[in-house]
Design an enzyme around this catalytic site. Sequence first.
Site, short mmCIF file in Angstrom:
data_model
loop_
_atom_site.label_atom_id
_atom_site.label_comp_id
_atom_site.label_asym_id
_atom_site.label_seq_id
_atom_site.Cartn_x
_atom_site.Cartn_y
_atom_site.Cartn_z
N ASP A 250 -7.37 -1.51 -4.56
CA ASP A 250 -7.79 -0.55 -3.30
C ASP A 250 -9.23 -0.03 -4.12
OD1 ASP A 250 -7.38 -2.89 -1.49
OD2 ASP A 250 -5.73 -0.55 -0.84
N ASP B 118 0.94 -0.75 0.13
CA ASP B 118 -0.06 0.19 0.28
C ASP B 118 0.59 1.44 -0.33
OD1 ASP B 118 -2.41 -1.47 0.35
OD2 ASP B 118 -2.61 -1.16 2.30
#
Length: 154
Positions: free
Chosen positions: A122, A109
């Site tokens: 995401d 991430d």
Amino acid sequence: MLFYLIAILVIVMDQLSKYLIRANIDINETFSLWGIPLTHIENSGMAGGLFQGYARFFAVVAVLFVIGVLYFRKTEEMKGALIDSSFGFLVGGAIGNGIDRLLFGQVTDFIIRSGGILNLADHAIEIGGLLLIIYGVVSWLKSKAIDSLKNGDQ
């Protein structure tokens, strides 16, 4: 064809961005790209860092989700560019994060946003979910209009 195009584009862009982050940015290092703050983290859980250590479980869930969407698409009950786009974003995002979970046991991430640090997969899942909601509302409105016409209400 739109479904596959979007899904493949999401997977490629997601995996390329994660590769570049892993190759060039140290974990917990923060930097700015075009004014967007980014921080490299590795998440072995799910969104928001919940359920750390269950990456492989979530990979299996992603595989089952993709199989479910592919099966559902075969039934052809829902058709059109909007639902194909929705499913393309959802499947592309699920596969993008699923690849990380299966290969690395965690997800890369890097995009800082209120509520956490995310990645392109995401965001694709969020877009797919929004398009699915829009599809549901539009379908409901169309069915109401058709029912109204059938019943002679105008």
